[in-house]
Design an enzyme around this catalytic site. Structure first.
Site, PDB file in Angstrom:
ATOM      1  N   TYR A 143      -4.270   7.257   0.226  1.00 59.66           N
ATOM      2  CA  TYR A 143      -3.671   6.178   1.013  1.00 59.66           C
ATOM      3  C   TYR A 143      -3.591   4.945   0.130  1.00 59.66           C
ATOM      4  O   TYR A 143      -4.584   4.556  -0.492  1.00 59.66           O
ATOM      5  CB  TYR A 143      -4.542   5.899   2.243  1.00 59.66           C
ATOM      6  CG  TYR A 143      -4.088   4.730   3.092  1.00 59.66           C
ATOM      7  CD1 TYR A 143      -2.943   4.831   3.880  1.00 59.66           C
ATOM      8  CD2 TYR A 143      -4.800   3.541   3.110  1.00 59.66           C
ATOM      9  CE1 TYR A 143      -2.527   3.761   4.671  1.00 59.66           C
ATOM     10  CE2 TYR A 143      -4.387   2.464   3.895  1.00 59.66           C
ATOM     11  CZ  TYR A 143      -3.251   2.586   4.672  1.00 59.66           C
ATOM     12  OH  TYR A 143      -2.853   1.532   5.454  1.00 59.66           O
ATOM     13  N   ASP A 238      -5.187   3.041  -8.266  1.00 61.87           N
ATOM     14  CA  ASP A 238      -5.394   2.238  -7.063  1.00 61.87           C
ATOM     15  C   ASP A 238      -6.902   2.153  -6.841  1.00 61.87           C
ATOM     16  O   ASP A 238      -7.526   3.051  -6.287  1.00 61.87           O
ATOM     17  CB  ASP A 238      -4.687   2.886  -5.868  1.00 61.87           C
ATOM     18  CG  ASP A 238      -4.962   2.116  -4.568  1.00 61.87           C
ATOM     19  OD1 ASP A 238      -5.738   1.138  -4.608  1.00 61.87           O
ATOM     20  OD2 ASP A 238      -4.407   2.508  -3.536  1.00 61.87           O
ATOM     21  N   LYS A 266     -10.493  -5.277  -1.327  1.00 63.16           N
ATOM     22  CA  LYS A 266     -11.821  -5.096  -0.730  1.00 63.16           C
ATOM     23  C   LYS A 266     -12.916  -5.909  -1.442  1.00 63.16           C
ATOM     24  O   LYS A 266     -12.999  -7.103  -1.246  1.00 63.16           O
ATOM     25  CB  LYS A 266     -12.149  -3.608  -0.648  1.00 63.16           C
ATOM     26  CG  LYS A 266     -11.143  -2.844   0.247  1.00 63.16           C
ATOM     27  CD  LYS A 266     -11.589  -1.451   0.545  1.00 63.16           C
ATOM     28  CE  LYS A 266     -10.523  -0.614   1.246  1.00 63.16           C
ATOM     29  NZ  LYS A 266     -10.388  -0.849   2.678  1.00 63.16           N
TER      30      LYS A 266
HETATM   31  N1  HOZ Z   1      -8.385   1.654   3.606  1.00 61.09           N
HETATM   32  C1  HOZ Z   1      -9.070   1.347   4.810  1.00 61.09           C
HETATM   33  C2  HOZ Z   1      -9.418   2.585   5.577  1.00 61.09           C
HETATM   34  N2  HOZ Z   1      -9.501   3.700   4.782  1.00 61.09           N
HETATM   35  C3  HOZ Z   1      -8.305   0.348   5.556  1.00 61.09           C
HETATM   36  C4  HOZ Z   1      -8.819   0.008   6.870  1.00 61.09           C
HETATM   37  C5  HOZ Z   1      -7.723   0.014   7.837  1.00 61.09           C
HETATM   38  O1  HOZ Z   1      -6.737   0.738   7.659  1.00 61.09           O
HETATM   39  O2  HOZ Z   1      -7.885  -0.702   8.803  1.00 61.09           O
END
Ligand code: HOZ
Length: 426
Positions: A143, A238, A266
């Site tokens: 992702y 990433d 983050k």
């Molecule tokens: N990358 C985070 C979850 N895997 C993001 C949190 C979200 O999507 O709210």
């Protein structure tokens, strides 16, 4: 008795789609009511009923120092006293850029943005502008935020809700997104042999954390590096999740691979909206105002976010920080494994730095296909039973967990004890 969490969730659904401002918060796949948190301090969160949880989500990664770290809060307060946003350069963002380029040898220049999505979206655009090519490769289950071209066979909330490619993305936009299997070296070689000279970039999470945690094989990373160099494609790590979370030089330092571009988020913002992308100067110089690739943001390099990020980065790169964090995370993983083993429950688990994965499967998965084989209903049961015990894991079988420096030996012992109780009633 109806809990305050339930009341708030009901109320939230009237004016917020699904009652949440980001889908993975909704408890959609585990069921039940999301906890509405009113306070966080150190390793703990308190929900709307005043119940305390030991937190292993850490705001999905940023809270590496624990919640409301006193140094970070002091830096934020001090910065806020001088103004919230100027839409103009500040000395602090220069300091942040200097620090990032000092910490990461692959980073010669860096631009600050406000979210991981912005960082990855901009990095892809930059790679396309630099190479003059349109196609790029991503990996199934990774992702990279919610930019259109990246929402194809993606992880995190999309995987959690069983809809890995988003509606609303025009076919033409997704047509140049090529999706391969994580850790599948053969597929990668074949794709490059076929159309390598058309590939602008390869983007990956160097440790996947959005389909639960999957480690990269050494061959996968070295093949990626070699192929990108051979074909003039931009290798993008990433590191929004892994950046300053798996080690002081991120995943690239841990594995000894230099990407061409890196995206960060983050931890780099210490809990405030800050992210970054950067890398080779010849690539970064293609960004406006120097070059033809446009990228901008009113709140980019926001002084409050930079203050939180700088303070956090200085603390996590201090000598000994990761030795301690790695140790705590490993103790947690070992303890969960031992309790499952004693109770005769099929469980595997692993850690990389301050990240961990727990899987209801006989061994730790190394691919998207293997992750899909894990027992999801067992995870959901485990999640709720641990929540009852005051332990807050991510509400999805497809998310990595996070330990912070604020988790004490006692917190981890208490977590393992909770798992023992849960497994004994399994
Ligand atoms: N990358 C985070 C979850 N895997 C993001 C949190 C979200 O999507 O709210």
């Amino acid at each position: 008795m109806t809990s305050n969490n339930e009341v708030l969730f009901q109320r939230a659904q009237a004016h917020i789609p699904g009652g949440v401002n980001s889908p993975v918060r909704a408890f959609g796949s585990v069921g039940g009511t999301p906890r509405f948190f009113r306070e966080g301090k150190g390793a703990y969160l308190w929900d709307a009923d005043g119940k305390r949880y030991i937190d292993y989500v850490g705001s999905w990664g940023p809270a590496i120092l624990g919640h409301a770290d006193s140094d970070v809060i002091a830096a934020v307060k001090q910065a806020a006293d001088h103004g919230l946003s100027f839409g103009a350069p500040t000395e602090a963002e220069v300091e942040m850029a200097d620090l990032l380029c000092k910490l990461l040898p692959s980073m010669e220049q860096v631009r600050l943005v406000s979210s991981g999505t912005e960082a990855t979206m901009s990095a892809i655009r930059l790679a396309r502008g630099f190479t003059g090519r349109d196609k790029f490769i991503k990996f199934e289950g990774c992702y990279h935020g919610h930019a259109d071209s990246l929402l194809v066979k993606a992880g995190s909330g999309l995987l959690t809700f069983g809809n890995p490619s988003s509606a609303g993305v025009p076919a033409a936009v997704a047509a140049d997104t090529l999706v391969l299997g994580y850790n599948d070296v053969e597929q990668l070689e074949c794709m490059f042999a076929e159309i390598g000279s058309e590939i602008a970039a390869v983007i990956l999470e160097p440790v996947a954390g959005n389909m639960n945690l999957i480690k990269p094989s050494e061959a996968f990373l070295s093949t990626l590096r070699r192929l990108c160099s051979d074909y003039g494609s931009v290798l993008i790590f990433d590191e929004v999740m892994t950046g300053f979370r798996v080690g002081p030089q991120c995943a690239q330092g841990l594995f000894g691979i230099q990407p061409d571009l890196t995206t960060l988020g983050k931890v780099v913002g210490g809990g405030m909206p800050l992210a970054a992308f950067g890398g080779r100067a010849d690539i970064m110089s293609k960004i406006a105002p120097l070059g033809p690739v446009y990228q901008a943001g009113t709140l980019s390099g926001n002084p409050i976010a930079v203050a939180a990020g700088l303070t956090t980065l200085k603390k996590v790169t201090a000598p000994g920080f990761f030795e301690q964090l790695n140790k705590s995370t490993q103790i947690l993983v070992n303890g969960l494994l031992a309790e499952a083993n004693t109770a005769g429950i099929t469980l595997s688990a692993q850690a990389v730095g301050g990240m961990f994965g727990v899987y209801f499967s006989t061994r730790c998965p190394s691919s998207y296909a293997e992750i899909m084989q894990c027992d999801k209903s067992a995870f959901n049961r485990f999640f709720h039973a641990m929540l009852d015990q005051g332990i807050y894991f991510a509400p999805s079988a497809f998310e990595a967990g996070f330990v912070s420096a604020a988790h004490t030996e006692q917190d981890i012992k208490q977590t393992i004890l909770a798992a023992k109780t849960v497994f004994s009633k399994w």
